[in-house]
Design an enzyme around this catalytic site. Structure first.
Site, PDB file in Angstrom:
ATOM      1  N   HIS A 191      32.200 -62.773 143.084  1.00  0.00           N
ATOM      2  CA  HIS A 191      32.300 -62.656 144.638  1.00  0.00           C
ATOM      3  C   HIS A 191      31.365 -63.216 145.430  1.00  0.00           C
ATOM      4  O   HIS A 191      31.695 -63.977 146.546  1.00  0.00           O
ATOM      5  CB  HIS A 191      32.376 -61.109 144.961  1.00  0.00           C
ATOM      6  CG  HIS A 191      32.231 -60.716 146.494  1.00  0.00           C
ATOM      7  ND1 HIS A 191      31.011 -60.959 147.151  1.00  0.00           N
ATOM      8  CD2 HIS A 191      33.050 -60.165 147.629  1.00  0.00           C
ATOM      9  CE1 HIS A 191      31.296 -60.483 148.341  1.00  0.00           C
ATOM     10  NE2 HIS A 191      32.540 -60.101 148.621  1.00  0.00           N
ATOM     11  N   ASN A 192      30.278 -63.068 145.099  1.00  0.00           N
ATOM     12  CA  ASN A 192      29.084 -63.959 145.727  1.00  0.00           C
ATOM     13  C   ASN A 192      29.276 -65.276 145.582  1.00  0.00           C
ATOM     14  O   ASN A 192      28.895 -66.280 146.505  1.00  0.00           O
ATOM     15  CB  ASN A 192      27.965 -63.344 145.382  1.00  0.00           C
ATOM     16  CG  ASN A 192      27.534 -62.018 146.045  1.00  0.00           C
ATOM     17  OD1 ASN A 192      28.341 -61.201 146.185  1.00  0.00           O
ATOM     18  ND2 ASN A 192      26.379 -61.674 145.907  1.00  0.00           N
ATOM     19  N   LYS A 203      31.104 -58.901 140.801  1.00  0.00           N
ATOM     20  CA  LYS A 203      30.664 -58.805 142.267  1.00  0.00           C
ATOM     21  C   LYS A 203      29.711 -60.051 142.169  1.00  0.00           C
ATOM     22  O   LYS A 203      29.797 -60.711 143.304  1.00  0.00           O
ATOM     23  CB  LYS A 203      29.598 -57.702 142.366  1.00  0.00           C
ATOM     24  CG  LYS A 203      28.463 -57.814 143.324  1.00  0.00           C
ATOM     25  CD  LYS A 203      28.913 -57.705 144.795  1.00  0.00           C
ATOM     26  CE  LYS A 203      28.337 -58.323 146.111  1.00  0.00           C
ATOM     27  NZ  LYS A 203      26.850 -57.839 146.196  1.00  0.00           N
ATOM     28  N   GLU A 231      31.941 -66.243 147.958  1.00  0.00           N
ATOM     29  CA  GLU A 231      31.324 -66.437 149.265  1.00  0.00           C
ATOM     30  C   GLU A 231      30.430 -67.671 149.654  1.00  0.00           C
ATOM     31  O   GLU A 231      30.520 -68.125 150.994  1.00  0.00           O
ATOM     32  CB  GLU A 231      30.348 -65.111 149.292  1.00  0.00           C
ATOM     33  CG  GLU A 231      29.651 -64.764 150.629  1.00  0.00           C
ATOM     34  CD  GLU A 231      28.748 -63.656 150.372  1.00  0.00           C
ATOM     35  OE1 GLU A 231      29.385 -62.599 150.053  1.00  0.00           O
ATOM     36  OE2 GLU A 231      27.474 -63.533 150.612  1.00  0.00           O
ATOM     37  N   SER A 250      29.576 -54.385 147.891  1.00  0.00           N
ATOM     38  CA  SER A 250      29.803 -55.734 149.049  1.00  0.00           C
ATOM     39  C   SER A 250      29.874 -55.213 150.393  1.00  0.00           C
ATOM     40  O   SER A 250      30.617 -54.140 150.351  1.00  0.00           O
ATOM     41  CB  SER A 250      30.731 -56.660 148.603  1.00  0.00           C
ATOM     42  OG  SER A 250      30.725 -57.798 149.701  1.00  0.00           O
TER      43      SER A 250
HETATM   44  P1  NDP Z   1      15.686 -52.978 150.221  1.00  0.00           P
HETATM   45  O1  NDP Z   1      14.429 -54.004 149.836  1.00  0.00           O
HETATM   46  O2  NDP Z   1      15.944 -52.554 151.716  1.00  0.00           O
HETATM   47  O3  NDP Z   1      15.052 -51.629 149.723  1.00  0.00           O
HETATM   48  C1  NDP Z   1      14.669 -51.519 148.244  1.00  0.00           C
HETATM   49  C2  NDP Z   1      14.348 -49.908 147.699  1.00  0.00           C
HETATM   50  O4  NDP Z   1      13.952 -50.052 146.513  1.00  0.00           O
HETATM   51  C3  NDP Z   1      13.456 -49.532 148.456  1.00  0.00           C
HETATM   52  O5  NDP Z   1      13.768 -48.039 148.765  1.00  0.00           O
HETATM   53  C4  NDP Z   1      12.159 -49.460 147.602  1.00  0.00           C
HETATM   54  O6  NDP Z   1      11.194 -48.663 147.691  1.00  0.00           O
HETATM   55  C5  NDP Z   1      12.862 -49.454 146.439  1.00  0.00           C
HETATM   56  N1  NDP Z   1      12.111 -49.788 145.282  1.00  0.00           N
HETATM   57  C6  NDP Z   1      11.865 -51.102 145.133  1.00  0.00           C
HETATM   58  N2  NDP Z   1      11.092 -51.116 144.078  1.00  0.00           N
HETATM   59  C7  NDP Z   1      10.854 -50.061 143.497  1.00  0.00           C
HETATM   60  C8  NDP Z   1      10.354 -49.332 142.232  1.00  0.00           C
HETATM   61  N3  NDP Z   1       9.535 -50.306 141.278  1.00  0.00           N
HETATM   62  N4  NDP Z   1      10.412 -48.120 141.985  1.00  0.00           N
HETATM   63  C9  NDP Z   1      11.171 -47.334 142.866  1.00  0.00           C
HETATM   64  N5  NDP Z   1      11.834 -47.915 143.858  1.00  0.00           N
HETATM   65  C10 NDP Z   1      11.703 -49.089 144.210  1.00  0.00           C
HETATM   66  O7  NDP Z   1      16.950 -53.431 149.514  1.00  0.00           O
HETATM   67  P2  NDP Z   1      18.366 -53.175 149.897  1.00  0.00           P
HETATM   68  O8  NDP Z   1      18.588 -51.666 150.284  1.00  0.00           O
HETATM   69  O9  NDP Z   1      18.849 -54.359 150.574  1.00  0.00           O
HETATM   70  O10 NDP Z   1      19.147 -53.495 148.369  1.00  0.00           O
HETATM   71  C11 NDP Z   1      19.274 -52.698 147.229  1.00  0.00           C
HETATM   72  C12 NDP Z   1      19.770 -53.320 145.988  1.00  0.00           C
HETATM   73  O11 NDP Z   1      21.250 -53.543 146.643  1.00  0.00           O
HETATM   74  C13 NDP Z   1      19.268 -54.734 145.688  1.00  0.00           C
HETATM   75  O12 NDP Z   1      19.472 -54.769 144.234  1.00  0.00           O
HETATM   76  C14 NDP Z   1      20.102 -55.600 146.476  1.00  0.00           C
HETATM   77  O13 NDP Z   1      20.409 -56.824 145.708  1.00  0.00           O
HETATM   78  C15 NDP Z   1      21.546 -54.828 146.526  1.00  0.00           C
HETATM   79  N6  NDP Z   1      22.548 -55.320 147.738  1.00  0.00           N
HETATM   80  C16 NDP Z   1      22.068 -55.566 148.777  1.00  0.00           C
HETATM   81  C17 NDP Z   1      22.972 -55.800 149.884  1.00  0.00           C
HETATM   82  C18 NDP Z   1      22.396 -56.136 151.056  1.00  0.00           C
HETATM   83  O14 NDP Z   1      23.088 -56.647 151.922  1.00  0.00           O
HETATM   84  N7  NDP Z   1      21.127 -55.939 151.603  1.00  0.00           N
HETATM   85  C19 NDP Z   1      24.413 -55.797 149.353  1.00  0.00           C
HETATM   86  C20 NDP Z   1      24.560 -55.606 148.383  1.00  0.00           C
HETATM   87  C21 NDP Z   1      23.939 -55.258 147.273  1.00  0.00           C
HETATM   88  P3  NDP Z   1       9.903 -48.708 148.729  1.00  0.00           P
HETATM   89  O15 NDP Z   1      10.424 -48.190 150.278  1.00  0.00           O
HETATM   90  O16 NDP Z   1       9.067 -47.769 148.509  1.00  0.00           O
HETATM   91  O17 NDP Z   1       9.381 -50.279 148.703  1.00  0.00           O
END
Ligand code: NDP
Length: 465
Positions: free
Chosen positions: A191-192, A188, A195, A133
């Site tokens: 937590h959400n 987590k 939130e 988080s």
């Molecule tokens: P993003 O959408 O910014 O990034 C997703 C990433 O996953 C990219 O690198 C993407 O690659 C990759 N990806 C997606 N599908 C595949 C696949 N099939 N195979 C390989 N790589 C893949 O997401 P976030 O960084 O925001 O979130 C990542 C995780 O963290 C999620 O589960 C989210 O729920 C969780 N999270 C997010 C928070 C936030 O505030 N954003 C907070 C806490 C948890 P590509 O660039 O090639 O598409």
């Protein structure tokens, strides 16, 4: 080529920030992002952000990435939860060796994490589900980390995770081993859920206050509350949001009133229903977002429905005490869900420790959360302390004023209402459930218990005789 201590797969918003945080703490790191059209630059973009002291190797070839990791390999996957994660696990699995550790830092459902823990154990791979988080900034500067899974595997990653986590006011990391399998992701998820309700309470207060005050004035009120025991990250950002201008206008006034969601609020509410935990505030906050998305219907009906409006104002002190009341109930309900989830899943969870790791780095950090680390010790709840019972009792009158005024002003304050109603029911000795039991017995022979009879005695009546 030197091998790295840690690996990250997925360089989206969270993966990139966590990677920079890990490398900043002196751990050598390998990072990987798949090559997809339009996303070819993910690895090079991350490498451009690294400082001279950071040791980061970037890969777009998965085999080379896995070969670059010290054994046992420790790799964090930061991608979209669900099928995509199973796909990535299946792709990396053949290249991994016994004792390697996969950590899922995405928002996975805890039951998926349980399943993955079991499946990967058959391959002698440890799987940890880590709730993260704090959003992008938290991930970069110090998130709150809730880790579930194999305790020994946690020991192997604890140095890295505890280094990157936010710190509590005693400088201890806001990172903890929660319990086995899906417990980290469960916590987590709750937590959400908490939130969601914290956000909705602020939205409902805003709805009441904007009938009478400007955004600047509301921000002033919230700012004053933020300097009291009510202080929280969400209250603080809300004051910023209220006063943000775009040109001459408040930006907030230009934002469409349709709230989105990514499912964790509804997951928490469903878990509460499954486990018999009354999380009415969480659920009403989810429904408030859903109904906000019925924009077209709302606009259409609002043209036909004419309501008389009385402009009764609650005093700011009434609102402050009602808000304090509702936050206690929200946290009480949330921690109740953690306890029920722990019972159902045979997890050993210390709620005081969960409150502690939520005092920094995460979205629901607050003064109240800091106090909670004390009040939730030794498996106690808020309502095991006289101070909270007195506080709720003393502010009952004020939450009632808020509810009455909201009704008169035609403002929906369902989450406040659920806070009051929960406390009302919980502190009422005789509820009308005797009638429910009689009805159940009448149409379904479900039996009922009688006042004064022993706990294991059940009765059935032929009601139409
Ligand atoms: P993003 O959408 O910014 O990034 C997703 C990433 O996953 C990219 O690198 C993407 O690659 C990759 N990806 C997606 N599908 C595949 C696949 N099939 N195979 C390989 N790589 C893949 O997401 P976030 O960084 O925001 O979130 C990542 C995780 O963290 C999620 O589960 C989210 O729920 C969780 N999270 C997010 C928070 C936030 O505030 N954003 C907070 C806490 C948890 P590509 O660039 O090639 O598409």
């Amino acid at each position: 080529m030197e091998q790295s201590a840690f690996g990250v797969i997925g360089l989206g918003v969270m993966g990139a920030s966590l990677s920079l945080n890990i490398a900043d703490k002196g751990f050598s790191l390998s990072v990987y992002n798949r090559l997809t059209p339009g996303e070819e630059h993910m690895v090079s973009q991350l490498l451009e952000r690294k400082t001279d002291k950071m040791h980061i190797q970037g890969f777009t070839d998965l085999e080379a990435f896995i070969d670059s990791l010290q054994r046992p390999r420790k790799l964090l996957i930061m991608i979209k939860a669900g099928k995509a994660l199973d796909q990535v696990i299946n792709i990396v699995l053949p290249s991994l060796s016994e004792g390697d550790i996969i950590i899922d830092g995405g928002n996975s459902h805890y039951s998926d994490t349980k399943r993955r823990c079991q499946n990967l154990l058959e391959h002698k791979i440890h799987f940890l589900g880590c709730g993260v988080s704090g959003g992008e900034e938290g991930a970069l500067k110090g998130p709150s980390l809730m880790v579930g899974g194999n305790a020994e595997a946690y020991q192997q990653i604890s140095e890295i995770f505890e280094s990157i986590a936010g710190k509590d006011k005693h400088d201890k990391p806001c990172c903890a081993y929660v319990s086995k399998d899906g417990s980290g992701h469960f916590v987590k998820m709750v937590h959400n859920g908490i939130e969601y309700a914290e956000m909705q309470l602020l939205a409902e207060l805003y709805a009441l206050l904007r009938n009478h005050y400007s955004n600047d004035k509301i921000a002033e009120i919230f700012k004053a509350w933020n300097a009291t025991d009510l202080g929280s990250y969400l209250l603080e950002i809300t004051t910023d949001i209220l006063t943000k201008k775009e040109g001459e206008d408040y930006l907030l006034d230009k934002i469409l009133d349709k709230a989105g969601n990514k499912g964790t609020g509804s997951w928490s509410s469903k878990a509460a229903l499954d486990f018999g935990s009354v999380n009415s505030m969480m659920a009403s906050s989810v429904f408030a977002r859903y109904i906000s998305s019925y924009k077209a219907k709302r606009v259409e009906l609002s043209k036909y429905v004419v309501r008389e409006k009385q402009h009764n104002t609650s005093s700011i002190k009434d609102l402050e005490n009602a808000y304090r009341f509702a936050r206690i109930i929200n946290h009480y309900q949330g921690f109740d869900l953690i306890k029920k989830g722990a019972q159902e899943n045979d997890w050993d969870i210390d709620c005081s420790e969960i409150a502690r790791i939520w005092t920094n780095g995460c979205i629901i950090r607050s003064h109240f959360m800091e106090a909670s680390t004390h009040y939730l010790k030794a498996d106690k709840t808020y309502l095991d302390h006289e101070v909270f019972i007195n506080l709720l009792q003393e502010s009952e009158g004020q939450i009632k004023v808020l509810l009455k005024n909201a009704l008169d002003s035609n403002v929906s304050v369902n989450t406040f209402y659920n806070a009051y109603d929960y406390w009302l029911s919980l502190s009422t000795a005789n509820l009308p459930a005797n009638l429910i039991q009689a009805q159940r017995d009448y149409f379904g022979a479900h039996t009922y218990q009688k006042i004064g009879s022993s706990e294991d005695q059940y009765f059935h009546t032929n009601w139409i005789e």
